[in-house]
Design a protein around this motif. Sequence first.
Motif, mmCIF file in Angstrom:
data_model
loop_
_atom_site.group_PDB
_atom_site.id
_atom_site.type_symbol
_atom_site.label_atom_id
_atom_site.label_comp_id
_atom_site.label_asym_id
_atom_site.label_seq_id
_atom_site.Cartn_x
_atom_site.Cartn_y
_atom_site.Cartn_z
ATOM 1 N N GLY A 553 0.446 -1.167 -0.042
ATOM 2 C CA GLY A 553 0.036 -0.135 -0.041
ATOM 3 C C GLY A 553 0.884 1.479 -0.686
ATOM 4 O O GLY A 553 0.408 2.096 -0.105
ATOM 5 N N VAL A 554 2.238 1.404 -0.060
ATOM 6 C CA VAL A 554 3.119 2.634 0.056
ATOM 7 C C VAL A 554 2.695 2.579 -1.378
ATOM 8 O O VAL A 554 2.920 2.373 -2.446
ATOM 9 C CB VAL A 554 4.791 1.862 0.675
ATOM 10 C CG1 VAL A 554 5.190 3.131 0.788
ATOM 11 C CG2 VAL A 554 4.900 1.471 1.641
ATOM 12 N N PRO A 555 3.247 4.102 -1.778
ATOM 13 C CA PRO A 555 3.109 4.405 -3.328
ATOM 14 C C PRO A 555 3.901 4.853 -3.607
ATOM 15 O O PRO A 555 4.925 5.032 -2.929
ATOM 16 C CB PRO A 555 2.221 5.978 -3.507
ATOM 17 C CG PRO A 555 2.540 6.409 -1.852
ATOM 18 C CD PRO A 555 2.175 5.324 -1.035
ATOM 19 N N LEU A 556 4.259 4.927 -5.061
ATOM 20 C CA LEU A 556 5.421 5.034 -6.041
ATOM 21 C C LEU A 556 5.412 6.093 -6.711
ATOM 22 O O LEU A 556 4.524 6.873 -7.259
ATOM 23 C CB LEU A 556 5.701 3.898 -7.252
ATOM 24 C CG LEU A 556 5.637 2.526 -5.808
ATOM 25 C CD1 LEU A 556 6.038 1.426 -7.253
ATOM 26 C CD2 LEU A 556 6.603 2.171 -5.179
ATOM 27 N N ARG A 557 6.588 6.828 -6.915
ATOM 28 C CA ARG A 557 6.795 8.337 -6.991
ATOM 29 C C ARG A 557 6.582 7.664 -8.916
ATOM 30 O O ARG A 557 6.763 6.565 -9.336
ATOM 31 C CB ARG A 557 8.211 8.763 -7.051
ATOM 32 C CG ARG A 557 8.818 9.625 -6.061
ATOM 33 C CD ARG A 557 9.597 9.053 -5.627
ATOM 34 N NE ARG A 557 10.250 10.851 -6.505
ATOM 35 C CZ ARG A 557 11.392 11.084 -6.702
ATOM 36 N NH1 ARG A 557 12.538 10.204 -6.388
ATOM 37 N NH2 ARG A 557 11.432 11.759 -7.813
ATOM 38 N N GLN A 558 6.054 8.749 -9.398
ATOM 39 C CA GLN A 558 5.182 8.833 -10.956
ATOM 40 C C GLN A 558 6.253 9.300 -11.760
ATOM 41 O O GLN A 558 6.333 9.273 -12.961
ATOM 42 C CB GLN A 558 4.066 9.364 -11.160
ATOM 43 C CG GLN A 558 2.775 8.364 -11.073
ATOM 44 C CD GLN A 558 3.152 6.832 -10.405
ATOM 45 O OE1 GLN A 558 2.685 5.976 -11.718
ATOM 46 N NE2 GLN A 558 3.700 5.951 -10.374
ATOM 47 N N GLU A 644 13.166 2.792 3.025
ATOM 48 C CA GLU A 644 14.583 2.519 3.686
ATOM 49 C C GLU A 644 13.269 0.636 3.215
ATOM 50 O O GLU A 644 12.612 0.606 4.175
ATOM 51 C CB GLU A 644 14.955 2.441 4.565
ATOM 52 C CG GLU A 644 16.568 3.644 5.091
ATOM 53 C CD GLU A 644 17.459 4.032 3.920
ATOM 54 O OE1 GLU A 644 17.046 2.561 3.059
ATOM 55 O OE2 GLU A 644 18.346 4.804 3.643
ATOM 56 N N LEU A 645 13.792 -0.145 2.551
ATOM 57 C CA LEU A 645 14.151 -1.166 2.723
ATOM 58 C C LEU A 645 14.044 -2.349 4.309
ATOM 59 O O LEU A 645 13.554 -3.276 4.390
ATOM 60 C CB LEU A 645 13.717 -2.142 1.687
ATOM 61 C CG LEU A 645 13.789 -3.614 1.003
ATOM 62 C CD1 LEU A 645 11.957 -3.687 1.635
ATOM 63 C CD2 LEU A 645 13.731 -4.147 -0.454
ATOM 64 N N GLN A 661 9.291 -4.561 6.456
ATOM 65 C CA GLN A 661 8.580 -5.059 7.677
ATOM 66 C C GLN A 661 7.442 -4.533 7.368
ATOM 67 O O GLN A 661 5.839 -5.752 7.725
ATOM 68 C CB GLN A 661 8.690 -4.520 8.875
ATOM 69 C CG GLN A 661 8.157 -4.975 10.056
ATOM 70 C CD GLN A 661 7.382 -3.728 11.289
ATOM 71 O OE1 GLN A 661 7.882 -2.406 11.139
ATOM 72 N NE2 GLN A 661 7.939 -4.324 12.054
ATOM 73 N N ILE A 662 6.526 -3.604 6.352
ATOM 74 C CA ILE A 662 5.642 -3.594 6.278
ATOM 75 C C ILE A 662 4.814 -4.382 4.758
ATOM 76 O O ILE A 662 4.172 -4.897 5.007
ATOM 77 C CB ILE A 662 5.158 -2.113 5.402
ATOM 78 C CG1 ILE A 662 5.452 -1.161 6.350
ATOM 79 C CG2 ILE A 662 4.159 -1.862 4.906
ATOM 80 C CD1 ILE A 662 5.858 0.816 5.747
ATOM 81 N N GLU A 665 4.313 -7.751 6.696
ATOM 82 C CA GLU A 665 2.585 -8.203 7.588
ATOM 83 C C GLU A 665 1.624 -7.950 6.760
ATOM 84 O O GLU A 665 1.084 -8.708 6.998
ATOM 85 C CB GLU A 665 3.286 -7.274 8.497
ATOM 86 C CG GLU A 665 4.411 -6.564 9.438
ATOM 87 C CD GLU A 665 4.205 -5.258 10.288
ATOM 88 O OE1 GLU A 665 3.259 -4.072 9.954
ATOM 89 O OE2 GLU A 665 4.832 -5.388 11.768
ATOM 90 N N LYS A 666 2.321 -7.074 5.389
ATOM 91 C CA LYS A 666 0.448 -7.931 4.784
ATOM 92 C C LYS A 666 1.402 -8.993 4.231
ATOM 93 O O LYS A 666 -0.352 -8.808 3.436
ATOM 94 C CB LYS A 666 0.859 -6.568 3.529
ATOM 95 C CG LYS A 666 0.905 -5.054 4.377
ATOM 96 C CD LYS A 666 -0.391 -4.653 4.357
ATOM 97 C CE LYS A 666 -0.574 -3.566 5.121
ATOM 98 N NZ LYS A 666 -1.602 -2.433 4.196
ATOM 99 N N LEU A 667 2.164 -8.865 4.039
ATOM 100 C CA LEU A 667 1.675 -10.590 3.361
ATOM 101 C C LEU A 667 1.503 -11.796 4.181
ATOM 102 O O LEU A 667 0.467 -12.742 3.854
ATOM 103 C CB LEU A 667 3.440 -11.186 2.391
ATOM 104 C CG LEU A 667 3.407 -10.913 2.014
ATOM 105 C CD1 LEU A 667 5.158 -10.775 1.120
ATOM 106 C CD2 LEU A 667 2.996 -11.428 -0.023
ATOM 107 N N ALA A 668 2.096 -11.636 5.564
ATOM 108 C CA ALA A 668 1.261 -12.354 6.400
ATOM 109 C C ALA A 668 0.186 -12.423 6.786
ATOM 110 O O ALA A 668 -1.411 -13.108 7.089
ATOM 111 C CB ALA A 668 2.340 -12.527 7.740
#
Length: 681
Positions: A553-558, A644-645, A661-662, A665-668
């Motif tokens: 759910g983290v946005p990426l720069r376009q 940071e990853l 970590q995000i 957690e989302k995959l879990a």
Amino acid sequence: HELVETLKVRIRQELAGELYKTQRDQIVKKTEFQENHVIAEFEGRLNKEGYKIVQLEAEEGDPPIMDILPLWKGEAVSFDDLQDKVASGEIDEQTWNQSRERYYLFIDEMKVLFERLAEARRVMEKDLQKLQVSYVSRPLHRLVQKLGRTFPEDGVKNWLASLEKDVENHLFLFLSDKPVDDGQGNPALIRYAVNVLVDHGKAPKLPVVFEHRPTASNLFGTLETRGDGETRPTFLAIRPGALHQASGGYLVLRAEDILAQEEAWPLLKQVLETRQVEIQVASGPFGPTSSLKPIPIEVNLKVIIVGTEGLYDFLIQEDRSFGRLFKISAEFDSVMPRTPLAMAEYLKFMDDTVKKRALLPLDPAGSAEILEYGVRLAEHRGKLSTRFSAIADLLSESSYWAAQLGLGVMNQQAVQRALEERKYLFSLPEEKMDEQVREGQILLAVTGTAVGVVNGLAILDRGSYSFGRPMRITATAAPGDDGIVNIEGEAGLSGEIHDKGVLILRGLLRSRFAQDFPLSLSASVGFEQSYSGVDGDSASSTEVFALLSAISGVPLRQDLAVSGSINQRGEIQPVGGITEKVEGFFYTCSKLGLTGTQGVIIPHWNIQNLVLNQDVQKAVREKRFHIYPVKTLEEALFLLTGKELGQIDPEGQYPEGTLGQIIVEKLALLRELAHPKEEAE
């Protein structure tokens, strides 16, 4: 072809005059008057006898059905209705029988009448054809005579005479508003075709033919057959082979292809010894499929066989005739190291070309620009292209534009103008794509952020010209067990290498983010508004970024576009066409508006392959556009997300608050939602 096209116009012109139309209308009106008179007389007799001609409905596409019905109290009724009246006593049985008998007599008479009318129509059509020929014959004869003077050979003259008569008998083919079919799937005007096997009359250079499937029919020609196995009539069945097409020039074959053809290889050696090619007639279970046997054709050509290192020596030893027929062995590379000596030889080649082609003088700035073009063709800063024909062509074009601009010498301006004009000739698809982006028909953002969306970089290759443009790659993720769905693969648009890239993507997810639990999700990755095949793995890293964004759910720069291959260890690998890709995104951003933050993320190992044009170099120097070389997944994700990853600790966990970590957690969570019972147990 030119004669037929001229006849299409001229025949219509001749038959568009008022005098012709008046005579045509007189013939038609005469026939129609007679038809109307005969039909009116017949209908009058029917009415007196208590009958009427009616037109019944027919199935779609069928001609109308004419019938005769009896009249009851002035209205036409069917015989079924009339029979009901007999049953009810309104009509006696004798009257009914008499009505039926007269009906059959009138039906027979009507059939004879319509046959007479059809015959009258046929006579009218013949009269109209004679009238058309009387108007067309003289201009037709003049056109055929003119063509005959260009080709005075007896065979051509005889053919033209027969063509003239045939056109007169088939004028309707030139007057139809819609293309007429000959009944065999061909345009009817193909009867006037000329089967030119090979024409190098206007070719500016010697023919160079590459045959990638050197079967006997492809090399020596054949009689073309249809899908049902039947050959086309006469000469239209003859098809040339690569040897005919290369006559007067060169035929290039791959050794592995020609040596695999047990029938073609001995025949090829025979042609090289006799210099004659005999077109091969295919054989069926009962012998040759056609009685047509073209005479052998003399050819004069050089055959070049391209093979692997050591193949020439092997064939010299194994095939006694090979050394006699192929006496020269040569090895070439498309690039060479950009050493001082190589650049000096390059400059010498330029000077020689200028002298041989009588071009304008080349100044140092122009030479430097052409050297840079050679580096660009090589796609490596430390190499030069050995495509000397392309360099020579650029020199000729630069000389032309130098003269047009009144410069007197080929300087940097002239070379750049030549490259711009060359680009303009092939840039229509590029312009159309830019127009669609500006108008919003192609959805693309070069500012802001978005979840699950990345601007990938693609190469569109037209053969003689290629250019790069951004392409939106999107991903979605939800609970489920479908895994990662490659949309292009499901649609049959994905190549094998691209499929491999998607499989690597799955392995990367498992190794980086699903070490402590089974990977369970339903995700999809696709190239938006892409309707052609996709292959290669240069977008595999881009697909990873889009998918990780969709999961987290983290946005990426376009305002950043990405190109690069990725492996299961998260290392960004080099890709091809990096220069065109960078320039493509730059020009897209320029047309939509440069903000100063836009740029591209490329593999670090591709830095040596960047040979950018002056526009992009200037924008990078002025920090209006940016190039970010990366080596790892972590570096690219930080640029795209600002997060940071993180590094996995000894316990297999990402640090608190990191992107890693995000994602874990989302995959879990997706795993838990897909298998709630298992998690409860």
